[in-house]
Design a protein around this motif. Structure first.
Motif, short mmCIF file in Angstrom:
data_model
loop_
_atom_site.label_atom_id
_atom_site.label_comp_id
_atom_site.label_asym_id
_atom_site.label_seq_id
_atom_site.Cartn_x
_atom_site.Cartn_y
_atom_site.Cartn_z
N THR A 186 35.33 43.10 43.41
CA THR A 186 35.89 42.56 44.36
C THR A 186 35.24 41.18 44.65
N PRO A 187 35.94 40.17 45.71
CA PRO A 187 35.19 38.92 45.78
C PRO A 187 33.84 39.06 46.54
N ASP A 188 33.69 40.12 47.50
CA ASP A 188 32.47 40.39 48.05
C ASP A 188 31.20 40.85 47.17
N GLU A 189 31.73 41.59 46.16
CA GLU A 189 30.78 41.82 45.11
C GLU A 189 30.17 40.86 44.39
N ALA A 190 31.01 39.80 44.00
CA ALA A 190 30.59 38.68 43.29
C ALA A 190 29.75 37.88 44.26
N ALA A 191 29.96 37.71 45.68
CA ALA A 191 29.01 36.84 46.46
C ALA A 191 27.88 37.66 46.56
N ALA A 192 27.76 38.87 46.58
CA ALA A 192 26.72 39.73 46.69
C ALA A 192 25.59 39.40 45.45
N PHE A 193 26.66 39.58 44.16
CA PHE A 193 25.96 39.14 42.90
C PHE A 193 25.15 38.05 42.82
N VAL A 194 25.84 37.02 43.21
CA VAL A 194 25.07 35.70 43.36
C VAL A 194 23.87 35.62 44.33
N ASN A 195 24.06 36.24 45.53
CA ASN A 195 22.92 36.11 46.32
C ASN A 195 21.62 36.93 45.79
N TYR A 196 22.06 38.22 45.16
CA TYR A 196 20.94 38.83 44.44
C TYR A 196 20.30 38.24 43.51
N TRP A 197 20.98 37.47 42.65
CA TRP A 197 20.01 36.77 41.50
C TRP A 197 19.54 35.55 42.00
N ALA A 198 20.10 34.95 42.95
CA ALA A 198 19.34 33.69 43.56
C ALA A 198 17.86 34.27 44.21
N ASP A 199 18.22 35.36 44.76
CA ASP A 199 16.90 35.87 45.40
C ASP A 199 15.63 36.15 44.43
N GLN A 200 16.26 36.30 42.98
CA GLN A 200 15.14 36.54 41.86
C GLN A 200 14.76 35.26 41.30
N GLY A 201 15.18 34.05 41.67
CA GLY A 201 14.72 32.81 41.06
C GLY A 201 15.65 32.14 40.58
N PHE A 202 16.78 32.91 40.22
CA PHE A 202 17.84 31.72 39.41
C PHE A 202 18.17 30.76 39.97
N THR A 203 18.55 29.63 39.53
CA THR A 203 19.03 28.52 40.12
C THR A 203 20.34 27.80 39.86
N SER A 204 20.98 28.56 39.05
CA SER A 204 22.49 28.07 38.65
C SER A 204 23.26 29.45 38.10
N PHE A 205 24.40 29.20 38.14
CA PHE A 205 25.29 30.54 37.84
C PHE A 205 26.57 30.11 36.86
N LYS A 206 27.00 31.11 36.42
CA LYS A 206 28.10 30.91 35.23
C LYS A 206 29.20 31.93 35.71
N ALA A 207 30.33 31.41 35.74
CA ALA A 207 31.31 32.36 35.73
C ALA A 207 32.08 32.37 34.41
N TYR A 208 32.58 33.78 34.19
CA TYR A 208 33.05 34.24 32.91
C TYR A 208 34.62 34.34 32.80
N ILE A 209 35.03 34.80 31.57
CA ILE A 209 36.34 34.60 31.40
C ILE A 209 37.41 35.66 32.21
N GLY A 210 36.68 36.73 32.74
CA GLY A 210 37.57 37.73 33.43
C GLY A 210 37.51 37.68 34.97
#
Length: 420
Positions: A186-210
């Protein structure tokens, strides 16, 4: 140039203030040739990375890790006590800023359901640095905690390597062919995924083919809310749709573009091979193509070229690089050579070859129209693209395939990467 620039790149990297304040490990010290408070590089061919003509007989004075003076040899006032290095006409240029890098490589797998992606935490950082890449963006992680540790060890001086901008694990949609990728339902899962990894120190993101449009929008909004950037290797979502949603960058030039597939349905993958067929058959000079480019540029969407990895699937690819082959493990070499032989003997890749050629023309058109074009290695594909070796091949192909001048290619690989 590969051999002549390395020691200079190491000079600039390891004499920066961050390294003067930490205790370098014995492992890192093995790769430092110069580490003096004042260093003078003289008699060099200067390439500034801005696309300007190269200048011979140039001097650079570096004090405490910063360039204090740059100009003609004849005008230089050399400081007393400086370590003076005569380059004897060798080239000096900015460190490469490469934006589609990974800490893993494609490897052999007997089970097609589980493609084998192998993390190389010790060799790849050194190979990137040895090629002149002083800054990289990892552009998708399969072992995120390993990537965090690699960056930490480099920043602490424990291991040699480039400055790293960490890209989080791939933002995939409801179904993924790679078991290392989380499937966001779901979109909510994707938003939570971004926030989790941002909290771990990642500073950029990449969406994939699916990813579909709602999922991508949620990920973009979540990243932008944290003032972070997001790129994409897309398929279900077209480039124009992604630009409308606010994506910052798109990967692989136009090889992942599905905008020209005539019967594509929204939020669905095109039939196999249709994207390459459509890309290979479009009229590059048409108003439709030019308007498409202008739309991306107006939306300030950058494009990252990764020609080396796609060259590996063309029937016209050159014979394997002997130095790269010697750097491979026996298993990796065998995997690559089998893939190489199969592709070279294939009779059904003409659509792909045409798509590769049109993509090259479109990359140059995008650049000439004012778009921000960058470049990356992407050590995946048929297994023949290695960090370092593939890095330089990606830049060489900007000249050989796209038709850029060498100075334009260097600008794309340095200044444009820094801007992005």
């Amino acid at each position: 140039m590969k051999n002549t620039t390395l020691s200079i790149i190491l000079t600039l990297l390891f004499s920066t203030p961050i390294f003067s304040q930490i205790q370098l490990s014995d492992e890192t010290k093995k790769y430092i040739e110069y580490n003096d408070p004042v260093i003078v590089l003289k008699n060099g061919l200067l390439i500034d990375g801005k696309g300007d003509a190269s200048k011979p007989k140039q001097t650079i004075i570096i004090k405490n890790g910063k360039i204090e003076w740059l100009g003609d040899d004849a005008k230089a006032n050399l400081p007393k006590g400086a370590n003076i290095i005569d380059l004897n006409g060798k080239a000096i240029m900015p460190g490469l800023v490469m934006l589609h890098e990974h800490m893993y490589i494609s490897a052999s797998s007997k089970e097609p359901k589980y493609p084998n992606l192998r993390q190389l935490p010790m060799s790849f950082p050194k190979m990137y640095l040895a090629s002149g890449a002083t800054t990289i963006r990892t552009c998708g992680s399969i072992e995120p905690y390993s990537d965090i540790r690699i960056k930490k060890d480099i920043d602490l001086g424990l291991l040699p390597g480039p400055s790293i901008e960490l890209t989080a694990p791939y933002i995939e949609g409801k179904s993924s062919r790679f078991p290392q990728m989380k499937e966001n339902k779901t979109p909510d899962e994707a938003a939570a995924f971004v926030n989790y990894w941002a909290d771990q120190g990642f500073t950029s993101f990449k969406a994939y083919i699916g990813v579909d449009k709602p999922t991508l929008k949620a990920a973009i909004d979540a990243a932008h809310k944290r003032k972070l950037k997001i790129t994409g290797h897309l398929d279900m979502v077209t480039y124009q749709e992604a630009a409308e949603l606010g994506i910052d960058n798109l990967e692989h030039g136009f090889m992942a573009c599905t905008d020209f597939v005539a019967d594509k349905n929204e939020n669905e993958k095109p039939a196999s091979g249709k994207a390459y067929q459509s890309l290979g058959s479009i009229d590059i000079e048409s108003e439709n193509t030019k308007n498409f480019m202008k739309f991306l540029i107006d939306k300030k969407v950058g494009i990252t070229s990764s020609l080396a990895v796609f060259e590996g699937n063309t029937t016209t690819q050159p014979k394997p690089n002997e130095d790269a082959l010697n750097a491979m493990s026996p298993e990796t070499r065998d995997y690559y050579l089998k893939n190489f032989a199969a592709i070279k003997s294939a009779k059904t890749l003409w659509d792909y070859d045409k798509a590769f050629a049109n993509n090259a023309k479109m990359e140059k058109m995008f650049y000439k129209m004012g778009g921000l074009l960058t470049v990356g290695t992407d050590p995946t594909g048929n297994g023949g693209i290695l960090a370092g070796y593939g890095t330089w091949r990606a830049i060489e192909l900007l000249v050989e395939a796209d038709g850029f001048t060498p100075l334009e290619a260097i600008k794309i690989a340095t200044l444009n990467g820094a801007k992005a």
